[in-house]
Motif scaffolding. Structure first.
Motif, short mmCIF file in Angstrom:
data_model
loop_
_atom_site.label_atom_id
_atom_site.label_comp_id
_atom_site.label_asym_id
_atom_site.label_seq_id
_atom_site.Cartn_x
_atom_site.Cartn_y
_atom_site.Cartn_z
N PHE A 85 0.87 -1.18 0.00
CA PHE A 85 0.00 0.00 0.00
C PHE A 85 0.90 1.23 0.00
O PHE A 85 1.91 1.24 0.69
CB PHE A 85 -0.90 0.02 1.24
N PRO A 86 0.58 2.28 -0.73
CA PRO A 86 -0.63 2.51 -1.54
C PRO A 86 -0.53 2.03 -2.98
O PRO A 86 -1.35 2.43 -3.81
CB PRO A 86 -0.77 4.03 -1.48
N GLN A 87 0.44 1.16 -3.25
CA GLN A 87 0.45 0.58 -4.59
C GLN A 87 1.03 -0.82 -4.55
O GLN A 87 1.86 -1.15 -3.70
CB GLN A 87 1.24 1.44 -5.57
N GLY A 98 4.77 0.24 -2.63
CA GLY A 98 4.39 1.28 -1.69
C GLY A 98 5.29 1.34 -0.47
O GLY A 98 6.36 0.74 -0.43
N TRP A 138 3.50 10.94 -1.64
CA TRP A 138 2.11 10.56 -1.91
C TRP A 138 1.23 11.52 -1.11
O TRP A 138 0.94 11.26 0.06
CB TRP A 138 1.85 9.10 -1.50
N ILE A 162 -8.95 1.30 5.53
CA ILE A 162 -8.24 2.50 5.06
C ILE A 162 -9.26 3.61 4.85
O ILE A 162 -10.24 3.43 4.13
CB ILE A 162 -7.47 2.20 3.76
N PHE A 174 -5.79 3.85 -4.80
CA PHE A 174 -4.66 3.02 -4.42
C PHE A 174 -4.89 1.59 -4.90
O PHE A 174 -6.02 1.17 -5.18
CB PHE A 174 -4.44 3.04 -2.90
N PHE A 176 -3.52 -2.56 -3.77
CA PHE A 176 -3.28 -3.17 -2.47
C PHE A 176 -3.05 -4.66 -2.64
O PHE A 176 -3.62 -5.30 -3.53
CB PHE A 176 -4.51 -2.94 -1.58
#
Length: 340
Positions: A85-87, A98, A138, A162, A174, A176
């Motif tokens: 997270f966020p990717q 992330g 971010w 989230i 995002f 996850f």
């Protein structure tokens, strides 16, 4: 006359009380150790909010962590269940997968109510908020709450919540994944049920889209695929150990399969050359369609893992997915549901 006394018989693991203990690992990183009354246990490092151990009532480790894993910031811990997270993957200015997996999380002393079973009493709540440095790479304010729980039957449950806390009215998007490393006897002895006939994106073939043709998935070489619109239940069958992992997910439409195989591991400093044989990543994820939250909105994603004995024999199962899953999982899920 001399008298003798018999020392009290130590309690077996099944007689111990459940506990949640905050301690430190050998590297000095803080962690929380969850112990369930019947002997199941899990460990969660505050660094990364990362589960690094999940053991059954016999003390068998069910997750893979590399012997070369670095338990030292800023490197992410290789193994267990890193949180992407966020990717997921590599995009833009963000680091791969992330930053949640290499930030220090805090114990959440005042979490909002979790609508979960009251039978689950062994858990820890963590929270992550962006630092000033995070906001530079971010620029979105969020609260990421994570509950890690052990069910009475030894199930490991992760629930992520989230929330967009931007005050300027901006939404954010995002991707996850729960980057789950399962410990297996030998990758050549592993079979995945539940993903057959699905479309997938193959990262080893230019992110092209294909349709799975096999009755089930087995492993003979490197794999890096994202299966789309995957079912809520997936089975990871380890023939040699006669063990089936049952993965259940909610709020996470995709499923990632990853094993780096021999050539790639030789270039990974935190991964032993032969360790690929004893691990497989099966990851509930939201990758193809990013999740978008408006200010004040919250997303929830859940993963529940069970490990049950299995005597699966190839060719005995109906290829119809739902019937197949029912045959594999009915006994395991019935017991897990009754305990949760």
């Amino acid at each position: 006359m001399a008298t003798t006394s018999t020392p009290p018989t130590p309690k077996s693991p099944r007689q111990q009380a459940s506990s949640v203990e905050r301690t430190k690992g050998p590297s000095g990183l803080e962690k929380v150790v969850l112990r369930e009354a019947r002997g199941f246990s899990a460990e969660v490092h505050l660094y990364g909010g990362q589960v690094t151990s999940w053991k059954n009532d016999r003390g068998d480790e069910l997750l893979f962590v590399s012997n070369k894993a670095t338990f030292k910031p800023p490197k992410a811990i290789r193994g267990g269940i890193p949180i992407c997270f966020p990717q997921f993957g590599t995009h833009g200015n963000l680091e791969k997968h992330g930053f949640a997996r290499n930030r220090f999380w805090a114990i959440d002393d005042n979490p909002p109510p979790f609508p979960e079973s009251t039978a689950v009493k062994t858990f820890v709540d963590l929270i992550l908020k962006p630092s000033e440095e995070d906001l530079k790479i971010w620029p979105h304010s969020f609260e990421f709450r994570l509950r890690v729980a052990l069910g009475p039957g030894g199930d490991l449950v992760l629930i992520s919540r989230i929330r967009n806390t931007n005050t300027d009215g901006r939404p954010f998007s995002f991707t996850f994944a729960y980057h789950t490393y399962f410990s297996v006897s030998d990758i050549s002895e592993v079979r995945i049920e539940g993903l057959e006939t699905l479309d997938y994106i193959d990262y080893l073939r230019g992110k092209e889209r294909f349709t799975e043709q096999g009755d089930a998935i087995v492993f003979e070489s490197e794999v890096d695929k994202i299966y789309l619109d995957a079912p809520a239940k997936i089975a990871i069958i380890d023939h040699e150990k006669k063990r089936t992992f049952v993965l259940r997910k909610d709020g996470l439409p995709d499923a990632v399969l990853w094993n780096p195989w021999d050539k790639k591991t030789k270039n990974m400093q935190d991964f032993g050359d032969e360790e690929y044989k004893h691990m497989l990543c099966v990851e509930p994820a939201a990758v193809e369609m990013p999740i978008t939250l408006k200010p004040g909105e919250e997303w929830k994603g859940k993963m529940e893992l069970s490990a049950v004995p299995s005597s699966y024999c190839s060719g005995q199962l109906d290829p119809d997915k739902e019937h197949l899953m029912a045959l594999i999982l009915s006994g395991a899920l019935a017991g897990a549901d009754a305990a949760s």
